[in-house]
Design a protein around this motif. Structure first.
Motif, PDB file in Angstrom:
ATOM      1  N   TYR A 195      13.626  19.838   7.312  1.00 22.51           N
ATOM      2  CA  TYR A 195      13.660  19.065   6.072  1.00 22.51           C
ATOM      3  C   TYR A 195      14.753  19.598   5.166  1.00 22.51           C
ATOM      4  O   TYR A 195      14.921  20.814   5.044  1.00 22.51           O
ATOM      5  CB  TYR A 195      12.317  19.181   5.344  1.00 22.51           C
ATOM      6  CG  TYR A 195      11.232  18.376   5.977  1.00 22.51           C
ATOM      7  CD1 TYR A 195      11.123  17.020   5.710  1.00 22.51           C
ATOM      8  CD2 TYR A 195      10.317  18.961   6.841  1.00 22.51           C
ATOM      9  CE1 TYR A 195      10.131  16.270   6.303  1.00 22.51           C
ATOM     10  CE2 TYR A 195       9.328  18.221   7.432  1.00 22.51           C
ATOM     11  CZ  TYR A 195       9.231  16.873   7.159  1.00 22.51           C
ATOM     12  OH  TYR A 195       8.248  16.133   7.745  1.00 22.51           O
TER      13      TYR A 195
ATOM     14  N   HIS B  32       8.871   9.018 -14.122  1.00 12.47           N
ATOM     15  CA  HIS B  32       7.516   9.514 -13.886  1.00 12.47           C
ATOM     16  C   HIS B  32       6.654   9.016 -15.020  1.00 12.47           C
ATOM     17  O   HIS B  32       7.057   9.075 -16.177  1.00 12.47           O
ATOM     18  CB  HIS B  32       7.484  11.039 -13.865  1.00 12.47           C
ATOM     19  CG  HIS B  32       8.088  11.617 -12.629  1.00 12.47           C
ATOM     20  ND1 HIS B  32       7.377  11.737 -11.461  1.00 12.47           N
ATOM     21  CD2 HIS B  32       9.325  12.068 -12.375  1.00 12.47           C
ATOM     22  CE1 HIS B  32       8.161  12.254 -10.540  1.00 12.47           C
ATOM     23  NE2 HIS B  32       9.343  12.460 -11.056  1.00 12.47           N
TER      24      HIS B  32
ATOM     25  N   ARG C  78       6.150  12.994  11.927  1.00 15.67           N
ATOM     26  CA  ARG C  78       4.706  13.228  11.905  1.00 15.67           C
ATOM     27  C   ARG C  78       4.066  12.851  13.225  1.00 15.67           C
ATOM     28  O   ARG C  78       3.183  13.554  13.719  1.00 15.67           O
ATOM     29  CB  ARG C  78       4.086  12.412  10.756  1.00 15.67           C
ATOM     30  CG  ARG C  78       2.593  12.254  10.840  1.00 15.67           C
ATOM     31  CD  ARG C  78       1.966  12.010   9.485  1.00 15.67           C
ATOM     32  NE  ARG C  78       2.431  10.827   8.798  1.00 15.67           N
ATOM     33  CZ  ARG C  78       1.938   9.603   9.022  1.00 15.67           C
ATOM     34  NH1 ARG C  78       1.020   9.419   9.939  1.00 15.67           N
ATOM     35  NH2 ARG C  78       2.373   8.584   8.337  1.00 15.67           N
TER      36      ARG C  78
ATOM     37  N   THR D  51       2.695   9.372 -16.579  1.00 12.30           N
ATOM     38  CA  THR D  51       1.385  10.009 -16.464  1.00 12.30           C
ATOM     39  C   THR D  51       0.523   9.609 -17.643  1.00 12.30           C
ATOM     40  O   THR D  51       1.021   9.293 -18.724  1.00 12.30           O
ATOM     41  CB  THR D  51       1.496  11.544 -16.462  1.00 12.30           C
ATOM     42  OG1 THR D  51       2.331  11.942 -17.545  1.00 12.30           O
ATOM     43  CG2 THR D  51       2.055  12.070 -15.169  1.00 12.30           C
TER      44      THR D  51
ATOM     45  N   ARG E 211      13.439   9.948  -2.913  1.00 16.47           N
ATOM     46  CA  ARG E 211      13.788  10.325  -1.542  1.00 16.47           C
ATOM     47  C   ARG E 211      14.256   9.154  -0.699  1.00 16.47           C
ATOM     48  O   ARG E 211      15.038   9.334   0.216  1.00 16.47           O
ATOM     49  CB  ARG E 211      12.560  10.933  -0.862  1.00 16.47           C
ATOM     50  CG  ARG E 211      12.211  12.271  -1.413  1.00 16.47           C
ATOM     51  CD  ARG E 211      11.060  12.834  -0.658  1.00 16.47           C
ATOM     52  NE  ARG E 211      10.940  14.263  -0.931  1.00 16.47           N
ATOM     53  CZ  ARG E 211      10.472  15.138  -0.070  1.00 16.47           C
ATOM     54  NH1 ARG E 211      10.091  14.749   1.119  1.00 16.47           N
ATOM     55  NH2 ARG E 211      10.376  16.395  -0.385  1.00 16.47           N
TER      56      ARG E 211
ATOM     57  N   ALA F 201       0.861  -1.175   0.000  1.00 17.94           N
ATOM     58  CA  ALA F 201       0.000   0.000   0.000  1.00 17.94           C
ATOM     59  C   ALA F 201       0.889   1.214   0.000  1.00 17.94           C
ATOM     60  O   ALA F 201       1.820   1.303   0.787  1.00 17.94           O
ATOM     61  CB  ALA F 201      -0.900   0.009   1.224  1.00 17.94           C
ATOM     62  N   GLY F 202       0.596   2.151  -0.872  1.00 19.23           N
ATOM     63  CA  GLY F 202       1.377   3.378  -0.926  1.00 19.23           C
ATOM     64  C   GLY F 202       2.218   3.442  -2.180  1.00 19.23           C
ATOM     65  O   GLY F 202       2.208   2.540  -3.003  1.00 19.23           O
ATOM     66  N   LYS F 203       2.919   4.534  -2.275  1.00 18.34           N
ATOM     67  CA  LYS F 203       3.721   4.824  -3.457  1.00 18.34           C
ATOM     68  C   LYS F 203       5.153   4.951  -2.991  1.00 18.34           C
ATOM     69  O   LYS F 203       5.460   5.819  -2.183  1.00 18.34           O
ATOM     70  CB  LYS F 203       3.195   6.139  -4.039  1.00 18.34           C
ATOM     71  CG  LYS F 203       3.786   6.569  -5.313  1.00 18.34           C
ATOM     72  CD  LYS F 203       2.936   7.650  -5.957  1.00 18.34           C
ATOM     73  CE  LYS F 203       2.951   8.946  -5.176  1.00 18.34           C
ATOM     74  NZ  LYS F 203       2.424  10.079  -5.929  1.00 18.34           N
TER      75      LYS F 203
ATOM     76  N   VAL G 205       1.047   3.622  -9.933  1.00 21.52           N
ATOM     77  CA  VAL G 205      -0.037   3.120 -10.779  1.00 21.52           C
ATOM     78  C   VAL G 205      -0.814   4.306 -11.339  1.00 21.52           C
ATOM     79  O   VAL G 205      -0.679   5.444 -10.896  1.00 21.52           O
ATOM     80  CB  VAL G 205      -0.974   2.179 -10.001  1.00 21.52           C
ATOM     81  CG1 VAL G 205      -0.209   0.970  -9.538  1.00 21.52           C
ATOM     82  CG2 VAL G 205      -1.610   2.887  -8.831  1.00 21.52           C
TER      83      VAL G 205
ATOM     84  N   LYS H 180       7.958  17.421  16.682  1.00 26.13           N
ATOM     85  CA  LYS H 180       8.484  17.410  15.317  1.00 26.13           C
ATOM     86  C   LYS H 180       9.975  17.062  15.263  1.00 26.13           C
ATOM     87  O   LYS H 180      10.750  17.684  14.551  1.00 26.13           O
ATOM     88  CB  LYS H 180       8.252  18.769  14.629  1.00 26.13           C
ATOM     89  CG  LYS H 180       6.801  19.213  14.605  1.00 26.13           C
ATOM     90  CD  LYS H 180       5.990  18.379  13.655  1.00 26.13           C
ATOM     91  CE  LYS H 180       4.519  18.576  13.880  1.00 26.13           C
ATOM     92  NZ  LYS H 180       3.721  17.389  13.669  1.00 26.13           N
TER      93      LYS H 180
ATOM     94  N   THR I 195      16.244  21.035   1.991  1.00 25.56           N
ATOM     95  CA  THR I 195      15.498  21.776   0.962  1.00 25.56           C
ATOM     96  C   THR I 195      15.547  21.065  -0.377  1.00 25.56           C
ATOM     97  O   THR I 195      14.614  21.148  -1.154  1.00 25.56           O
ATOM     98  CB  THR I 195      16.043  23.196   0.815  1.00 25.56           C
ATOM     99  OG1 THR I 195      17.460  23.135   0.812  1.00 25.56           O
ATOM    100  CG2 THR I 195      15.570  24.073   1.948  1.00 25.56           C
TER     101      THR I 195
ATOM    102  N   THR J  94       2.514  -0.931  -6.179  1.00 24.91           N
ATOM    103  CA  THR J  94       1.282  -0.737  -5.407  1.00 24.91           C
ATOM    104  C   THR J  94       0.294  -1.862  -5.699  1.00 24.91           C
ATOM    105  O   THR J  94       0.120  -2.245  -6.851  1.00 24.91           O
ATOM    106  CB  THR J  94       0.657   0.611  -5.782  1.00 24.91           C
ATOM    107  OG1 THR J  94       1.636   1.602  -5.593  1.00 24.91           O
ATOM    108  CG2 THR J  94      -0.550   0.909  -4.925  1.00 24.91           C
TER     109      THR J  94
ATOM    110  N   ASP K 228      -0.413   2.655   9.848  1.00 25.64           N
ATOM    111  CA  ASP K 228      -0.411   4.114   9.871  1.00 25.64           C
ATOM    112  C   ASP K 228       0.859   4.642   9.194  1.00 25.64           C
ATOM    113  O   ASP K 228       1.102   5.832   9.151  1.00 25.64           O
ATOM    114  CB  ASP K 228      -0.489   4.612  11.325  1.00 25.64           C
ATOM    115  CG  ASP K 228      -0.706   6.110  11.407  1.00 25.64           C
ATOM    116  OD1 ASP K 228      -1.516   6.619  10.614  1.00 25.64           O
ATOM    117  OD2 ASP K 228      -0.054   6.767  12.230  1.00 25.64           O
ATOM    118  N   ALA K 229       1.658   3.717   8.674  1.00 23.72           N
ATOM    119  CA  ALA K 229       2.923   4.121   8.070  1.00 23.72           C
ATOM    120  C   ALA K 229       2.670   4.810   6.732  1.00 23.72           C
ATOM    121  O   ALA K 229       1.598   4.703   6.158  1.00 23.72           O
ATOM    122  CB  ALA K 229       3.802   2.899   7.874  1.00 23.72           C
ATOM    123  N   ASP K 230       3.678   5.524   6.248  1.00 21.64           N
ATOM    124  CA  ASP K 230       3.545   6.178   4.948  1.00 21.64           C
ATOM    125  C   ASP K 230       3.502   5.154   3.820  1.00 21.64           C
ATOM    126  O   ASP K 230       2.938   5.396   2.768  1.00 21.64           O
ATOM    127  CB  ASP K 230       4.727   7.126   4.723  1.00 21.64           C
ATOM    128  CG  ASP K 230       4.503   8.446   5.418  1.00 21.64           C
ATOM    129  OD1 ASP K 230       3.878   8.416   6.491  1.00 21.64           O
ATOM    130  OD2 ASP K 230       4.938   9.486   4.900  1.00 21.64           O
TER     131      ASP K 230
END
Lengths: 583, 543
Positions: free
Chosen positions: B330, B343, B250, B345, B101, B94-96, B493, B255, B332, B112, B218-220
């Motif tokens: 973070y 990528h 998060r 699209t 990063r 689950a997730g992208k 996806v 923080k 920059t 996914t 609850d993870a990213d």
């Protein structure tokens, strides 16, 4: 049409999609976030005060988005139109939602210029600050099922047009925009924040998109309920204040009229309907959100109506948060509620079935009238040359003649019609040339003169005697009425307001265009018609320029429609008046 | 005292059985702080069945040997034997995965949704496709996932990208690959529970006790994986893996990016799994930063700290702190962490045609090549002749070498496109192709809420260009690239909107208008055809 705003018509709005559940969540936007928005506002005001360039502002915004931990980027664009070129830099950031596949997205946007005065230079600094602060705040929840895209567009409409076309990979010949390096999924809904004043008393909802497109009503209704109950901010349609004085009744009106609730309600509704028709008929977007509708994105603008209080960042943050949470619940696109509606009050609307007949009835009347002319053209009553010879037995003057069948010159009439539409295309072509834009005095007169003088030679046509062929004017009128009726009824499904305006303007003149033997009367009627058809070139120059710029920038087909369809139709009617009639 | 004695006996017994059946269980947790303050956690539980050989498909008709396992999951073992599967990989994610990063994932299968691929030998009474069908359904039951939907319309055989990770026994048999993805599959507790049941210690002790659904989901990003392979000379290995990207910034109130097991999983390791041959926690240490790691690890070098769970004092709560940071800032700009960035699209707002666009960026100073794989269901059909590559607006079709293309058959099979792209150093290639969206038969629309169709990810395999390796003078560069070899990269996806009728609306309209037309027709027809006659009743007759 007059009955449309009646208080007895219309019904209350309701949420149709079960998944939405508006206002059912706790909001977490708190004073810390408001404080951050205030800091951003200070920074943006500093940028404004030293006249920072678009690039500089975009650089600041993108750095702030990145500081929030989001992937952010800028996009430069240049529009070239006959009126000159516009450049700008958009900034956007994508917040990928935890666990989501990133196939769906929601947009939170603010344009650098506010919609106040159609982007007359009022800055939307508080709107931009809200978006920045919301970016910090919203990315900290793990409950988003859709990606969030934060967009700060340069200019008023041009920036968003550049961004949204680049996002969907659509190219526009007069636009040079950088491709977007960051993308997300399909955008379903979008909220545009417009907060130009210091504080606000009401939130106004603007929803008309390009070419008369409307978002699904569920979006407006959810926002209305959330704003009312979660944010405690009353909602208005547009920026029309709800107060009773604002109706602007003249002082001489009797008290009984001034105090009549029914009349006041009627007045409010008339104002909303007229504003709506004004946007929709011209195909104009009532805010930046309107550019998104062309890509099947349901979008509205939340306009914070400037006032001395009591609401500020705290309220708008909560309303946006809760509205996004509601849209986050969607499993499918908004589809349950109405796409065709007339919002007469924030919580009252008219279904398409209630307002569509008004335009359709005019259209049907024109069609019947046209058919009558067609039948009339087919035969003519010829009084007997020698009365009392044939019809003695029947007697009476009424029977003293006979019906003659005659031919209908369809081809000639169609040639005139095609020619008039071609003339309309020529006018449209000339209107989009630079010399028209740069010459405010002679160009409009020349442009008006061209179509006005072109049909005049028909005056010289000899008066025709009764023959076995129907007069051209009757045929032309018949076909013209039928065509106009068809155009109106088709258009009423695409853009009701435009259809209604055309029915209103052209309905009576076209039906009562008649041929007279008196040359002066013929010319007078012709002049009235021609002013109806092309008078706007001289009288409404500002509107013309705006419509043409909308066509070139945003592809709004109002300008070509008026030139190529509406004006030629009235011109045909003018020719009907001009044509000599039979003796 | 009594307790420890009991557990000792228990361990002894189990140890004896393990030794007798020759099964080994190893568990490992690998934690890696990421550049954007997140933490990547990879759990790996492997069970090796020493000396076992995958079932020969020729013996499928005959009765199978009895299966007696202690640690090896029986439910899975039965499925493997029943369908004679040599190698099997199942991932539910689950997730992208954000390659730019987070870099390459520790488990390469991060597409996914659900992905299943298996290598099976040919022969015997059941065909490969029949066994694939059975395997899908059996695994669907085992993992409570919709793997049954991975039918022929989604199954392909992309052998270039999905090479076997183990060995294939008996080289005389032909082995076939079956691969299918279901991007719309969601992963949740109902998948984790059966997953944990396959572990010898469940989630009661050892590293697996950290798998707390409340935190994991609850993870990213989170994913489950099951990998079965045959290792020549060793046996059959089942490796169950869980991977998650957690965000301490998060979830912390101030923080900060400090994390500990109790902070990110809300659990500590209370006791070791008694049957595990090895139980290790490895932590990749932050580079060029001031940090503290507690408790002190069993062994430590400049890159990794290692904890042997069995030897550590319980409860074990590994933590890394950045004492000098009051708040995480973070970075920059994060340099892309992978050799290439991709990528993809799907452009175009119409419901008929569209435009598939990929941008592939080579982040390296050397020329790279990348295998490109699309396994596209017929919901999106390619116009292959419109496939073009551009670099900085210049057409460079010569950089795309098409390996194979199997066009999609509507309602039957997906398209399979395999190509090799040559990527010049530090450049971005833009690949575009026109696509068409077909009409579906009305029975093919799903009955549930309609949001569009998820399309599977494209897979990229970057590898060193042959030219580059010939010229390549920098041995380090070569090493990096060989390390990359066979690492698959999945694109996110896509969602495609096909023309979908609003099923309820036409139904209402049809019923309404049919009723009206029937009523009007009835009345008009009646009036037109009925003959109205004045009947004079003859008084004489009636009287």
């Amino acid at each position: 049409m007059i009955a449309i705003p009646l208080p007895t018509l219309g019904q209350g709005t309701y949420i149709d999609e079960n998944a939405l559940q508006p206002g059912q969540v706790n909001t977490y936007w708190h004073w810390g976030d408001v404080h951050r928005a205030d800091r951003y506002l200070e920074a943006l005001e500093a940028l404004r005060d030293r006249n920072a360039s678009s690039t500089e502002i975009a650089g600041y915004l993108v750095a702030e988005f990145r500081r929030a931990g989001l992937a952010a980027d800028t996009q430069e664009y240049t529009f070239t139109t006959t009126g000159g070129s516009r450049t700008g830099v958009n900034t956007y950031a994508v917040s990928p939602s935890p666990r989501a596949s990133g196939t769906e997205a929601m947009v939170i946007s603010a344009s650098w210029l506010s919609r106040t005065g159609e982007g007359d230079g009022t800055l939307n600094l508080r709107g931009v600050s809200s978006v920045l602060s919301l970016a910090w705040f919203l990315k900290d929840s793990s409950l988003w099922a859709k990606d969030l895209i934060f967009v700060v567009t340069d200019g008023y409409l041009d920036g968003m047009q550049a961004w949204v076309t680049a996002y969907h990979g659509v190219s526009q010949p007069n636009l040079r925009a950088e491709a977007l390096r960051l993308t997300s999924g399909v955008i379903w809904t979008a909220l545009n924040i417009d907060y130009p004043g210091h504080s606000f008393s009401h939130l106004g909802v603007f929803f008309e998109g390009l070419n008369g497109r409307l978002p699904n009503q569920d979006l407006i209704n959810s926002f209305q309920r959330i704003s009312q109950y979660t944010g405690g901010v009353p909602v208005l349609v547009y920026d029309h204040q709800d107060s009773l004085e604002s109706l602007g009744l003249p002082s001489w009106t009797p008290d009984i009229m001034k105090n009549s609730d029914q009349l006041k309600e009627y007045g409010h509704r008339v104002r909303n309907v007229l504003r709506h028709v004004g946007y929709q008929a011209r195909g104009q977007a009532s805010g930046v959100h309107g550019l998104l509708h062309q890509f099947r994105i349901d979008a509205i603008t939340l306009f914070a109506i400037p006032a001395t209080g009591p609401h500020g960042f705290h309220s708008i943050g909560r309303v946006v948060e809760s509205t996004l949470r509601t849209m986050n619940n969607l499993l499918e696109r908004l589809h349950a509620s109405f796409f065709f509606f007339l919002l007469v009050r924030p919580t009252t609307f008219l279904k398409i079935g209630s307002f569509l007949p008004s335009a359709i009835l005019v259209s049907v009347a024109m069609m019947l009238r046209g058919l009558r002319e067609w039948v009339n053209a087919g035969s003519v009553w010829v009084p007997n040359a020698t009365p009392g010879e044939k019809n003695e037995t029947i007697g009476g003057p009424a029977y003293n003649g006979q019906w003659l069948r005659r031919q209908r010159p369809v081809l000639k009439a169609i040639v005139i019609m095609v020619a008039s539409h071609a003339l309309g295309m020529v006018v449209f072509y000339l209107l989009t040339r630079p010399w028209y834009l740069h010459d405010p005095i002679f160009a409009p007169l020349i442009m008006f003169g061209l179509p006005a003088i072109a049909p005049l030679p028909t005056l010289l046509l000899p008066k025709k005697e009764v023959t076995n062929e129907a007069p051209l004017s009757v045929m032309l009128k018949s076909l013209n009425l039928c065509l106009t009726s068809t155009v109106i009824s088709i258009l009423s499904m695409l853009n009701f307001s435009l259809a209604a305006v055309i029915a209103f303007l052209a309905g009576v003149p076209l039906c009562y265009a008649s041929y007279s033997t008196n040359v002066a009367l013929r010319v007078l009627r012709y002049v009235v018609h021609i002013f109806l058809a092309f008078g706007w070139i001289v009288l409404l120059r500002g509107e013309v320029l705006k419509a043409i710029s909308n066509w070139e920038l945003l592809g709004v087909w109002f300008a070509p429609f008026v030139c190529v369809v509406y004006a030629p139709l009235v011109l045909q009617s003018a020719v009907v008046c001009l044509l000599p009639t039979e003796g | 005292m009594r307790y420890s004695f009991k557990s000792f006996v228990c361990t002894l017994c189990l140890g004896v059985t393990v030794a007798a059946l020759s099964e080994e269980f190893h568990e490992e947790l690998f934690l890696r702080p990421l550049r954007d303050g997140k933490v990547s956690a990879r759990f790996s539980f492997s069970t090796l069945l020493n000396g076992a050989v995958p079932r020969d498909p020729e013996t499928l008709g005959a009765e199978d040997e009895s299966q007696l396992y202690t640690l090896f999951p029986l439910a899975l073992g039965q499925i493997l034997r029943e369908y004679a599967v040599t190698e099997l990989h199942l991932t539910l994610n689950a997730g992208k995965w954000n390659y730019d990063r987070w870099g390459y994932p520790d488990e390469p299968g991060v597409g996914t949704g659900a992905e299943l691929w298996a290598w099976m030998g040919e022969g015997g009474i059941a065909s490969v496709d029949n066994r694939w069908l059975g395997l899908r359904n059996a695994l669907a039951g085992l993992f409570c996932a919709s793997l049954g939907s991975l039918d022929e319309q989604r199954t392909t055989s992309p052998v270039l990208t999905f090479q076997p990770e183990g060995s294939l026994p008996n080289s005389t048999v032909n082995y076939r690959l079956r691969h299918a993805t279901l991007p719309s599959e969601h992963v949740c507790t109902e998948n984790l529970t059966p997953f944990l049941k396959l572990l010898p210690c469940k989630s009661l002790s050892g590293i697996a006790s950290l798998l707390n659904p409340h935190k994991l989901f609850d993870a990213d990003w989170h994913g489950l994986g099951m990998h079965v392979r045959y290792l020549e000379g060793a046996g059959v290995e089942v490796r169950l893996a869980t991977q998650a990207v957690l965000d301490p910034v998060r979830t912390s109130s101030d923080k900060r990016r400090d994390w500990s097991l109790s902070a990110i999983f809300d659990r500590r390791i209370e006791k070791a799994c008694p049957v595990a041959r090895s139980s290790v926690i490895r932590v990749r240490l932050p580079q060029n930063e001031t940090y503290a790691i507690v408790p002190s690890p069993s062994t430590m070098d400049s890159i990794y700290a290692t904890y042997l769970v069995r030897e550590m004092e319980k409860p074990l709560d590994v933590a890394i702190l950045w004492p000098e940071e009051t708040k995480f800032v973070y970075p920059t700009a994060i340099e892309p962490q992978t050799h290439i960035s991709v990528h993809r699209t799907l452009n175009g707002a119409s419901q008929h045609a569209g435009h598939l666009a990929l941008t592939v960026t080579n982040n390296h100073d050397t020329e790279l090549q990348a295998g490109y794989l699309e396994t596209m269901p017929w919901l999106l059909q390619f116009y292959l002749h419109t496939l073009h590559a551009e670099i900085d607006g210049v057409l460079r079709d010569d950089l795309v070498k098409l390996i194979s293309y199997t066009p999609a058959l509507p309602h039957v099979q997906p398209a399979l496109l395999q190509a090799v792209l040559t990527l010049p150093p530090r450049s971005t290639m833009r690949l575009t192709m026109d696509v068409v969206k077909p009409f579906l038969a009305y029975t093919e629309h799903p009955p549930d809420a309609q949001r569009g169709w998820d399309l599977p990810p494209a897979v990229f395999v970057p590898f060193a260009s042959q030219n580059a390796s010939q010229i390549g003078s920098d041995p380090q560069q070569g090493a990096v690239l060989s390390d990359v070899r066979s690492t698959r990269m999945y694109t996110p996806v896509l969602l495609v909107d096909l023309a979908t009728p609003d099923f309820s609306m036409p139904y209402n309209v049809i019923i309404m208008s049919c009723t009206l037309i029937a009523l009007i027709f009835g009345m008009v027809f009646n009036t037109l055809t009925r003959k109205f006659v004045v009947v004079r009743v003859d008084e004489k007759k009636s009287s």
